[in-house]
Design an enzyme around this catalytic site. Structure first.
Site, PDB file in Angstrom:
ATOM      1  N   ASP A   1       0.859  -1.177   0.000  1.00  0.00           N
ATOM      2  CA  ASP A   1       0.000   0.000   0.000  1.00  0.00           C
ATOM      3  C   ASP A   1       0.905   1.239   0.000  1.00  0.00           C
ATOM      4  OD1 ASP A   1      -2.923   1.103   0.744  1.00  0.00           O
ATOM      5  OD2 ASP A   1      -1.436   2.219   1.898  1.00  0.00           O
TER       6      ASP A   1
ATOM      7  N   GLU B   1      -4.948   2.329  -3.948  1.00  0.00           N
ATOM      8  CA  GLU B   1      -3.491   2.411  -3.984  1.00  0.00           C
ATOM      9  C   GLU B   1      -2.842   1.106  -3.529  1.00  0.00           C
ATOM     10  OE1 GLU B   1      -4.771   4.462  -0.063  1.00  0.00           O
ATOM     11  OE2 GLU B   1      -5.525   4.211  -2.077  1.00  0.00           O
TER      12      GLU B   1
END
Length: 707
Positions: A585, A628
């Site tokens: 992430d 993301e």
């Protein structure tokens, strides 16, 4: 001169029975024998090629994994720190301190089963080894080891600035043959030393030297060329004791004009077939070049052992044929005698009747008039009486036949007119096919002899540009040779091939077709060429690709990742293999969108996807999990290797400077497959928990799941 069999009907019957019965059986047996040999050869080809491909794949994977592990270890900060410390201690003669901090390297040696590990400075001084053999503190450029495999791979890696590998050769400190892998160690884009592994020959040979399924004569042979052009055995041999230890010469340079399979492989020619081996014995073999080690590898069996079952089956069938032939001959003699004896009597009576020029009845006590021969007797008696009536019938029939011929002529004219109309309609149909259906025809060598207008339209070529050429003119560079080899293998056997092909247009663009290729046969039922019919499926293929691709980053989307999870789960459970997962992430990504806008945020996502793709293996599966978050599936990889790769990816992202925003980091969570996992949910959950722990610990780090 009268032929022996024409003077007696009995002899002629025997001759023709032999021609129509015995000769076909002999022909069938010969055909069966050669087909049986061909079947066993084809089976041997497939079987030996399969074993060879498995051995080459295992070898390449083992060497490539060693290279990847070595390169990853060379990037670790602790490796660079240890090298600098060793150089400092070495320069000040503090040799007793060199082994104070070597637990890290020793653990790696135990984990990956290397024989030894070396840390070498740019001057060629061996500063550290795990085994502490006599090579420690020696200089590889001027010392007694300057001509060793370790010295060669050190100099090669230092000059090329890449990972290099040496062949197996005698290495005095280990008192055995050894091969080495070396990679440069960089600090701020400057080489400061070289890290090397000494490969464990036992681990490598354990994977390669296995004769299961190769019978009594089967053998796996691997060789390399020495500086004199001799082919040296690279592994132990089944038929030569201590071949590896004594550098057994498989073929000397003076006999290089005699192409044995291992020399063919070393010349880069992959193949299979009948040949001779280093013992000058006839064999059936499959051979291939092993690029990672520079070896030629051969899997072979003695030809006699392969064909022995075929010889045994042929012998059994030959015995069956002998007894069948014997039975037929006896039956022919009995039947011939039964038929010919009454016929001989009839011939004598007919000659007698002909000489007397009389018409009357014939009788004989040895002929039963109620069987076929008796019927023949009666028919002959009636023949002369019916001769007159037959002539009258023939005349009447001739008159009737003339009438029928005239009527038939008119019917044929009508049929001719209808045929011309049908031909005209067929011509229109063929014109439609030529205009709208993609077709082509070739001769036996694949030379194009005919193409449709639709073929020209989709490819962009004119007919004159295609006729006389091969279909290679349309070949897309991304299509592998094995694809066309499989196609040709199918159609040359008289079978129909069906599949999808990616072709190249004249203007450089590409298109997809669904193709059916089939052989065409002549009157003798032999293949005289090949024809194909195709359907344009370009739009369908493009839509299919879009359905599994993330539109922003151009990597796989979550749908494809879920499907890949199912496949890996099934493979792991079926073959008892392992796989691992990396979930990452982007740290503080929301700030990027809030500060610079979503367009810059999208550019960051695209750049990180490129970095990840450049640093993973071709077999690894990379996709965008959501927002993301990115996810990587690593087949046949344990959690420690996956952790090393995750650290490598973290450093690559951390060291990258992104346009507009500068530096950016990511947090990583790593987990691996467990036998209790029934779906991807648990595996991803463990990786997600590890990812959140990385976030809690301050981000920009890798956390391996211990659940």
């Amino acid at each position: 001169m009268k032929k022996w069999y024409s003077s007696n009907i009995k002899n002629e019957i025997l001759l023709w029975f032999f021609i129509v019965s015995i000769l076909p059986l002999l022909f069938i047996f010969i055909l069966y024998y050669f087909n049986l040999k061909s079947d066993y050869e084809q089976h041997a080809q497939k079987y030996l090629t399969q074993i060879l491909n498995e051995k080459v794949k295992i070898t390449n994977n083992y060497i490539n994994n060693l290279k990847s592990q070595l390169e990853t270890i060379s990037l670790f900060p602790i490796t660079k720190e240890q090298l600098k410390k060793y150089k400092k201690d070495f320069s000040t003669d503090k040799l007793k301190n060199i082994y104070q901090e070597n637990q890290f390297f020793e653990n790696l040696l135990l984990k990956y089963n290397y024989y030894d590990m070396f840390v070498i400075d740019t001057k060629g001084d061996v500063l550290y080894t795990v085994k502490k053999e006599s090579d420690l503190y020696e200089n590889l450029l001027s010392g007694p080891l300057k001509d060793s495999g370790l010295a060669w791979v050190f100099k090669k890696s230092k000059s090329s600035l890449k990972t290099e590998i040496s062949t197996f050769s005698y290495y005095a400190p280990s008192s055995a043959k050894a091969s080495f892998i070396a990679t440069p160690i960089f600090d701020k884009n400057k080489i400061i030393g070289v890290l090397a592994f000494q490969i464990s020959e036992k681990e490598l040979f354990k994977m390669i030297v296995n004769y299961e399924g190769l019978g009594k004569s089967g053998e796996i042979v691997a060789g390399y060329l020495d500086k004199d052009g001799n082919i040296i055995s690279a592994i132990p041999l089944r038929h030569v004791k201590d071949a590896f230890e004594n550098s057994f010469v498989l073929q000397s340079s003076s006999k290089s004009n005699k192409k044995i399979p291992v020399r063919e492989a070393l010349e880069g020619k992959n193949g299979c077939g009948i040949s001779v081996d280093y013992r000058d014995i006839k064999i059936y073999a499959a051979w291939k070049y092993v690029q990672s080690l520079g070896w030629g590898m051969v899997v072979k069996m003695d030809y006699e052992e392969i064909m022995q079952p075929a010889y045994n089956r042929a012998l059994i069938n030959l015995l069956i044929l002998f007894f069948v032939t014997l039975f037929i001959v006896i039956a022919i003699i009995i039947v011939t005698k039964h038929i010919v004896t009454p016929v001989d009597i009839l011939i004598k009576r007919v000659k007698s009747l002909s000489n007397n020029d009389t018409i009357g009845t014939i009788s004989d006590e040895r002929v039963e008039l109620n069987n076929e021969i008796g019927t023949l007797f009666k028919t002959f008696n009636d023949m002369s009486k019916s001769l007159y009536n037959s002539r009258k019938i023939i005349k009447d029939y001739a008159t009737e036949l003339e009438s029928k011929v005239e009527l038939r002529t008119k019917e044929l004219q009508i049929s001719k007119d209808e045929l011309e109309k049908t031909n005209e309609k067929m011509k229109r149909y063929l014109d439609v096919i030529d205009k709208y259906v993609i077709t082509s025809s070739t001769d036996l060598d694949g030379i194009i002899t005919e193409v449709s207008e639709a073929f020209c339209k989709i490819s962009g070529y004119k007919k004159a540009e295609l006729i006389g050429k091969k279909h290679d003119i349309l070949r897309h560079p991304a299509t592998e040779n094995s694809f066309y080899e499989e196609l040709w293998e199918t159609i040359t056997k008289g079978k129909i091939w069906h599949g999808e092909i990616k072709n190249l247009k004249k203007d450089g663009s590409y298109y997809w077709v669904d193709a059916i290729v089939s052989p065409t046969f002549n009157k003798e039922d032999k293949i005289e060429g090949y024809s194909s019919i195709r359907q344009d499926i370009t739009d369908r293929k493009r839509a299919q690709k879009l359905s599994i691709t993330d539109p922003l980053t151009k990597i796989y989307n979550r749908i494809h990742l879920e499907e890949s999870f199912k496949e890996e789960l099934n493979r792991a459970k079926r073959y008892k293999t392992n796989f691992s997962v990396i979930l990452l992430d982007i740290d503080h990504f929301k700030e990027v969108n809030d500060t610079y806008g979503h367009d810059i945020g999208d550019e960051v996502l695209i750049d990180i996807a490129k970095i990840l793709k450049q640093n993973i293996r071709a077999t690894d599966i990379l996709g965008r999990w959501g927002g993301e978050e990115f996810l990587i599936i690593l087949p046949q990889t344990d959690i420690l290797e996956t952790g090393l790769l995750a650290e490598k990816l973290r450093m690559a992202i951390e060291n990258n400077t992104f346009d507009k925003i500068g530096k950016k980091t990511c947090s990583f969570g790593v987990s691996e497959f467990k036998e209790s996992d029934e779906s991807s949910k648990n595996i991803v959950k463990r990786a997600d928990n590890a990812l959140y722990k990385a976030k809690d610990l301050g981000r920009n780090r890798v956390v391996i799941s211990k659940e």
